[in-house]
Design an enzyme around this catalytic site. Sequence first.
Site, mmCIF file in Angstrom:
data_model
loop_
_atom_site.group_PDB
_atom_site.id
_atom_site.type_symbol
_atom_site.label_atom_id
_atom_site.label_comp_id
_atom_site.label_asym_id
_atom_site.label_seq_id
_atom_site.Cartn_x
_atom_site.Cartn_y
_atom_site.Cartn_z
ATOM 1 N N HIS A 131 0.779 -1.237 0.000
ATOM 2 C CA HIS A 131 0.000 0.000 0.000
ATOM 3 C C HIS A 131 0.809 1.284 0.000
ATOM 4 C CE1 HIS A 131 -0.093 0.054 4.742
ATOM 5 N NE2 HIS A 131 1.080 -0.329 4.268
ATOM 6 N N HIS A 132 2.136 1.212 0.164
ATOM 7 C CA HIS A 132 2.942 2.432 0.187
ATOM 8 C C HIS A 132 3.429 2.863 -1.199
ATOM 9 C CE1 HIS A 132 2.958 2.530 4.505
ATOM 10 N NE2 HIS A 132 3.671 1.432 4.633
ATOM 11 N N ALA A 133 3.438 1.951 -2.164
ATOM 12 C CA ALA A 133 3.994 2.289 -3.478
ATOM 13 C C ALA A 133 3.249 3.466 -4.090
ATOM 14 C CB ALA A 133 3.925 1.079 -4.397
ATOM 15 N N HIS A 171 0.162 3.946 7.884
ATOM 16 C CA HIS A 171 -0.851 4.591 7.059
ATOM 17 C C HIS A 171 -0.812 4.072 5.619
ATOM 18 C CE1 HIS A 171 -2.133 8.361 4.677
ATOM 19 N NE2 HIS A 171 -3.227 7.758 5.112
ATOM 20 N N ASP A 173 -0.753 5.173 2.691
ATOM 21 C CA ASP A 173 -0.562 6.447 2.004
ATOM 22 C C ASP A 173 -0.619 6.347 0.487
ATOM 23 O OD1 ASP A 173 1.848 4.999 2.140
ATOM 24 O OD2 ASP A 173 3.091 6.803 2.070
#
Length: 387
Positions: A131-133, A171, A173
């Site tokens: 989910h951070h990519a 998070h 993000d």
Amino acid sequence: MSPATDGGRPVLVYSEALTGYDFGKDHAMSPGRVRDAVTLARSLGVLEHLEVVAPPPADDTLLETVHTPGYIEAVRRGEPDESHGLGTSDNPVFPGMHEVSSQVVTASVEAARQVWEGHALRASNIAGGLHHAMPDRTSGFCVYNDVAVAIRWLLDHGVERVAYVDVDVHHGDGVQTVFYDDPRVMTVSLHETPACLFPGTGFPTETGGPGALGTAVNVALPPGTGDSGWLRAFDAIVPQVLAAHRPQVLVTQHGCDSHAHDPLADLDLSVDGQRASYLALAALADELCEGRWVSTGGGGYAVLHIVPRAWTHLLAIVGGEPLDPETPTPQAFRDLVGEYAPLTMGDGVEVSFRHFDDGFSPDSRLDQAIMATRRAVFPELGLDPGF
């Protein structure tokens, strides 16, 4: 157009190829945690309730729905590239990075396709949840954002509203960034406060772009929050905002690094509490989305004694046959973990919480965090923040 809702057997999208997502033996993102979770689930009979489907081949056209061509080419070259976040200690390059990262994406898209086309009501890719990519760079151990690509696929194939709920300790993000201005997608993230933890975003005031106010929901929890507090916050916010959004599909990310023993963060959940969150999300999918639920893995760095148990519980719930936390762990799992191996599938914790509407405690940092989120987003959604 909406598909039929009488989907068949729940699906796990998985092949051994997905465990090639490997930053090296000294990196926290151990590929063995996915393999060990599948092995544990198989040994406990969980996979008997799931159809195991191999991910389709890598597909650059899918990547390009979220990621820039220049970034994809940089990943394909497999060389350090500071401008794209490649080659850092967090995100070292590795052989086959583009190919295996692309297949993680196709696995999550396949899970979404299975659900939206009505082949299954529930589908999971525990190798996903990266989910951070970002569209143009690697971040936080995440090369391509499989979750964002899967959500984009759903939107491109007729879904009008998607809800994304992220229970990773960090998070979500990257997913928030991709859909921040898109009112069709609600992103909900429950995480340790960004004042203390990477990536430094996810404050309650991040509520969506000008045309999508209220569709980014961030619950920034104080360090030390345990099962009862985490579930209190979830119950005080998530069902209400999802109901207001009226999603047709629920997409969830299940990083289990919120556990008390995880080495990279400071929340205090048990496997039992994490299991309770999975059950709550399954129930919300049934209540709001006619059962349509796409789930992924995510973070989790207590790779032997926590991650396999947590994701085995997730897969059991996806399969419709939740495991009792008191279920004994198999001997092979105990041998793998070693001297301090857990003897059961839970942590021996009785999970309960006090509902927020039963009373707000103004001196509680947890309740302050809950109210900060409710005051930020509830009015945008036509909801009363209360108190």
